[in-house]
Write a protein that holds these residues in place. Structure first.
Motif, short mmCIF file in Angstrom:
data_model
loop_
_atom_site.label_atom_id
_atom_site.label_comp_id
_atom_site.label_asym_id
_atom_site.label_seq_id
_atom_site.Cartn_x
_atom_site.Cartn_y
_atom_site.Cartn_z
N MET A 30 -15.75 -46.45 20.69
CA MET A 30 -17.01 -45.79 19.91
C MET A 30 -16.49 -44.42 19.33
SD MET A 30 -19.65 -47.40 20.06
CE MET A 30 -21.52 -46.79 19.76
N ARG A 41 -21.36 -38.23 17.84
CA ARG A 41 -21.39 -39.63 18.74
C ARG A 41 -22.83 -39.99 19.10
NH1 ARG A 41 -18.21 -42.11 22.71
NH2 ARG A 41 -16.51 -40.66 22.52
N GLY A 42 -23.82 -38.87 19.05
CA GLY A 42 -25.13 -39.22 19.04
C GLY A 42 -25.70 -39.86 17.80
N LEU A 44 -23.94 -41.88 15.89
CA LEU A 44 -23.61 -43.31 16.02
C LEU A 44 -24.51 -44.04 16.89
CD1 LEU A 44 -21.66 -45.49 15.10
CD2 LEU A 44 -20.13 -44.88 17.18
N TYR A 45 -24.85 -43.34 18.01
CA TYR A 45 -25.70 -43.99 18.83
C TYR A 45 -27.16 -44.28 18.44
CZ TYR A 45 -22.14 -44.70 22.50
OH TYR A 45 -21.00 -44.88 23.35
N TYR A 47 -27.58 -45.65 15.77
CA TYR A 47 -27.83 -47.00 15.29
C TYR A 47 -27.16 -48.28 16.07
CZ TYR A 47 -28.64 -44.13 11.08
OH TYR A 47 -29.19 -43.32 10.24
N SER A 49 -25.49 -49.27 19.82
CA SER A 49 -25.11 -48.87 21.37
C SER A 49 -23.61 -49.11 21.96
CB SER A 49 -26.22 -49.54 22.49
OG SER A 49 -26.07 -51.05 22.11
N SER A 50 -22.93 -50.01 21.22
CA SER A 50 -21.62 -50.13 21.68
C SER A 50 -20.56 -50.77 20.31
CB SER A 50 -21.45 -51.48 22.72
OG SER A 50 -22.00 -52.89 22.25
N THR A 51 -19.42 -50.95 20.68
CA THR A 51 -18.33 -51.37 19.80
C THR A 51 -18.81 -52.96 19.54
OG1 THR A 51 -17.07 -51.89 21.29
CG2 THR A 51 -16.58 -49.61 20.43
N ASP A 53 -21.63 -54.38 19.50
CA ASP A 53 -23.00 -54.31 18.65
C ASP A 53 -22.55 -53.93 17.21
OD1 ASP A 53 -24.91 -54.63 20.52
OD2 ASP A 53 -25.33 -52.58 20.72
#
Length: 198
Positions: A30, A41-42, A44-45, A47, A49-51, A53
């Motif tokens: 991530m 980082r927030g 990205l999260y 949209y 939850s993981s690489t 996804d």
């Protein structure tokens, strides 16, 4: 999702695609995607939850056309079946030779470790769509006298297995453009009878 959010999500997917094409699937974190997107980082999260996804969404945007649309497009127009098949193979060759934004390694890494039903596997769906396109082109070529083929489906499957093998070879052992041409021509020569060549 609003227009601004949709654009931000697409921006993340575009940047992630580059990261996956450069690093494969298993080596991407991530943080790699955060760095590529230059977001928090927030952010990205919000949209994803993981690489995984992100990668699956990148793959979902890979399919350019619906199956039926792709088949109809391959059969439309005034071009001969041979010309259409040559155009289809030219596109396949470009994909084999593409260095940038190529997800082949990442895709094979992902599906070699993920247990997924065959019918849900995008690689299988893409392969089957390509087989159906080639099969229809061969059938058209047989109908109009361009090709001789007893088993269009078998020939189409064989051709696409060759294409898949060339994709893997280009990323693992390397393959020249001349070698790609040679292998594709070898399969195609079987479609044209000696009578049609003379």
């Amino acid at each position: 999702m609003g227009e601004k959010s949709a654009k931000k999500k697409q921006y993340i997917l575009d940047k992630a695609r580059v990261v996956f094409s450069e690093k494969g699937f298993k080596n991407v974190t991530m943080k790699d995607i955060v760095d590529a997107c230059d977001i928090s980082r927030g952010g990205l999260y919000l949209y994803f939850s993981s690489t995984e996804d992100i990668f699956l969404e990148v793959l979902a945007t890979e399919s350019d056309e619906d199956d039926d649309e792709a088949i109809n497009a391959a059969l439309s127009g005034d071009a001969s079946a041979g010309d259409m098949l040559a155009l289809f193979l030219k596109e396949q060759k470009k994909d084999i030779l593409r260095k940038k934004n190529n997800l082949t390694v990442a895709t094979y890494e992902y599906y070699s470790v993920k247990k997924q039903s065959v019918k849900d596997n995008p690689l299988k769906v893409k392969f089957d769509t390509s087989v159906r396109i080639v099969e229809k082109l061969i059938e058209n070529g047989v109908d109009n006298g361009e090709f001789v083929c007893e088993n269009p489906l078998g020939c189409a499957r064989n051709l696409m297995y060759v294409v898949e093998g060339l994709k893997i070879s280009s990323k693992t052992i390397g393959i020249s453009e001349e070698a790609i041409d040679r292998e594709l021509m070898y399969v195609l020569e079987g479609l044209v009878s000696d009578e049609l060549n003379s």
